[in-house]
Design a protein around this motif. Structure first.
Motif, mmCIF file in Angstrom:
data_model
loop_
_atom_site.group_PDB
_atom_site.id
_atom_site.type_symbol
_atom_site.label_atom_id
_atom_site.label_comp_id
_atom_site.label_asym_id
_atom_site.label_seq_id
_atom_site.Cartn_x
_atom_site.Cartn_y
_atom_site.Cartn_z
ATOM 1 N N GLY A 5 22.304 30.902 30.521
ATOM 2 C CA GLY A 5 22.900 31.826 29.564
ATOM 3 C C GLY A 5 22.896 33.184 29.846
ATOM 4 N N THR A 6 22.146 33.645 31.198
ATOM 5 C CA THR A 6 22.189 34.840 31.640
ATOM 6 C C THR A 6 22.887 35.269 32.837
ATOM 7 N N VAL A 7 23.797 36.311 32.817
ATOM 8 C CA VAL A 7 24.654 36.474 33.858
ATOM 9 C C VAL A 7 23.692 37.221 35.129
ATOM 10 N N ILE A 8 23.457 36.342 36.216
ATOM 11 C CA ILE A 8 22.632 36.828 37.461
ATOM 12 C C ILE A 8 23.689 37.579 38.436
ATOM 13 N N ALA A 9 24.706 37.455 38.556
ATOM 14 C CA ALA A 9 25.675 38.110 39.288
ATOM 15 C C ALA A 9 27.036 38.311 38.878
ATOM 16 N N CYS A 10 27.820 39.233 39.341
ATOM 17 C CA CYS A 10 29.442 39.306 38.758
ATOM 18 C C CYS A 10 30.020 40.240 39.606
ATOM 19 N N ASP A 11 31.440 39.924 39.792
ATOM 20 C CA ASP A 11 32.220 40.529 40.706
ATOM 21 C C ASP A 11 33.483 40.508 40.461
ATOM 22 N N ILE A 12 34.495 41.375 41.009
ATOM 23 C CA ILE A 12 35.793 41.520 40.867
ATOM 24 C C ILE A 12 36.526 41.485 42.311
ATOM 25 N N SER A 13 37.256 40.418 42.629
ATOM 26 C CA SER A 13 37.679 40.062 44.050
ATOM 27 C C SER A 13 39.265 39.854 44.232
ATOM 28 N N SER A 14 39.461 40.141 45.520
ATOM 29 C CA SER A 14 41.100 39.911 45.760
ATOM 30 C C SER A 14 41.000 38.509 46.160
ATOM 31 N N ALA A 15 42.176 37.887 45.870
ATOM 32 C CA ALA A 15 42.346 36.483 46.507
ATOM 33 C C ALA A 15 42.739 36.383 47.815
ATOM 34 N N ASP A 16 43.187 37.672 48.415
ATOM 35 C CA ASP A 16 43.541 37.809 49.516
ATOM 36 C C ASP A 16 42.330 37.966 50.498
ATOM 37 N N PRO A 17 42.259 36.903 51.637
ATOM 38 C CA PRO A 17 41.028 37.031 52.618
ATOM 39 C C PRO A 17 40.720 38.146 53.176
ATOM 40 N N SER A 18 41.677 39.131 53.283
ATOM 41 C CA SER A 18 41.428 40.372 53.778
ATOM 42 C C SER A 18 40.998 41.360 52.766
ATOM 43 N N GLY A 19 41.127 40.924 51.565
ATOM 44 C CA GLY A 19 41.013 41.738 50.154
ATOM 45 C C GLY A 19 39.603 42.585 49.939
ATOM 46 N N PHE A 20 39.277 42.640 48.809
ATOM 47 C CA PHE A 20 38.070 43.108 48.496
ATOM 48 C C PHE A 20 36.945 42.383 47.420
ATOM 49 N N VAL A 21 35.967 42.660 47.749
ATOM 50 C CA VAL A 21 34.924 42.136 46.695
ATOM 51 C C VAL A 21 34.208 43.331 46.197
ATOM 52 N N ALA A 22 34.059 43.583 44.781
ATOM 53 C CA ALA A 22 33.287 44.800 44.501
ATOM 54 C C ALA A 22 32.499 44.321 43.175
ATOM 55 N N PRO A 23 31.326 44.882 43.093
ATOM 56 C CA PRO A 23 30.327 45.009 41.961
ATOM 57 C C PRO A 23 31.158 45.019 40.438
ATOM 58 N N MET A 24 31.074 44.545 39.523
ATOM 59 C CA MET A 24 31.938 44.938 38.388
ATOM 60 C C MET A 24 31.597 46.331 37.793
ATOM 61 N N THR A 25 30.316 46.603 38.030
ATOM 62 C CA THR A 25 30.019 48.122 37.489
ATOM 63 C C THR A 25 30.726 48.909 38.441
ATOM 64 N N LEU A 26 31.326 49.024 39.488
ATOM 65 C CA LEU A 26 32.123 49.767 40.367
ATOM 66 C C LEU A 26 33.479 49.519 40.338
ATOM 67 N N VAL A 27 34.038 48.831 39.189
ATOM 68 C CA VAL A 27 35.512 48.546 39.473
ATOM 69 C C VAL A 27 36.252 49.801 39.248
ATOM 70 N N ASP A 28 37.423 49.903 40.062
ATOM 71 C CA ASP A 28 38.032 51.057 40.231
ATOM 72 C C ASP A 28 38.942 51.135 38.750
ATOM 73 N N LYS A 29 38.677 52.010 37.908
ATOM 74 C CA LYS A 29 39.072 52.098 36.622
ATOM 75 C C LYS A 29 40.573 52.636 36.615
ATOM 76 N N ASN A 30 40.869 53.191 37.755
ATOM 77 C CA ASN A 30 42.536 53.927 38.095
ATOM 78 C C ASN A 30 43.318 52.881 38.382
ATOM 79 N N LYS A 31 42.789 51.463 38.736
ATOM 80 C CA LYS A 31 43.818 50.341 38.827
ATOM 81 C C LYS A 31 43.590 49.295 37.833
ATOM 82 N N LEU A 32 43.013 49.711 36.701
ATOM 83 C CA LEU A 32 43.191 48.718 35.624
ATOM 84 C C LEU A 32 44.235 49.339 34.563
ATOM 85 N N LYS A 33 45.075 48.463 34.328
ATOM 86 C CA LYS A 33 46.466 48.695 33.300
ATOM 87 C C LYS A 33 45.908 49.054 31.914
#
Length: 110
Positions: free
Chosen positions: A82-110
């Motif tokens: 019941g505890t979140v021990i890891a989280c990320d946001i990532s691109s499906a593109d193999p050459s894309g990105f993986v970023a910690p959720m706390t560092l999500v680029d807010k400029n890219k959120l619609k």
């Protein structure tokens, strides 16, 4: 499931609830270089997977609906008892990105 969705919303992330997938697995005892690198990302947001070696965890993955790059983007939560021990946001593109959720680029959120 609702608590996990609320967790994502605190970062401004909206997901397609229908896209949810989950996978339970045992965290390895010895981390390879991929998991070590991923854990370094987690440490940037105050999380540390090394505490969960040999533990049974579940990864939940959703398609993000309000992120504006090229291609698909996913949100991942790793949960232990019941505890979140890891989280990320990532691109499906193999050459894309993986970023910690706390560092999500807010400029890219619609």
């Amino acid at each position: 499931d609702e608590a996990r969705l609320e967790f994502l919303k605190q970062f401004g992330i909206e997901v397609d609830g229908e896209s949810l997938t989950s996978e339970a697995f045992t965290m390895p005892d010895n981390f390879d270089r991929v998991i070590l690198g991923y854990n370094e990302l987690q440490k940037k947001q105050g999380l540390d997977l090394s505490k969960y070696a040999k533990k049974r965890v579940t990864r939940y993955t959703w398609r993000v609906t309000n992120y504006d790059p090229d291609g698909e983007v996913y949100a991942n939560l790793f949960v232990y008892r019941g505890t979140v021990i890891a989280c990320d946001i990532s691109s499906a593109d193999p050459s894309g990105f993986v970023a910690p959720m706390t560092l999500v680029d807010k400029n890219k959120l619609k």
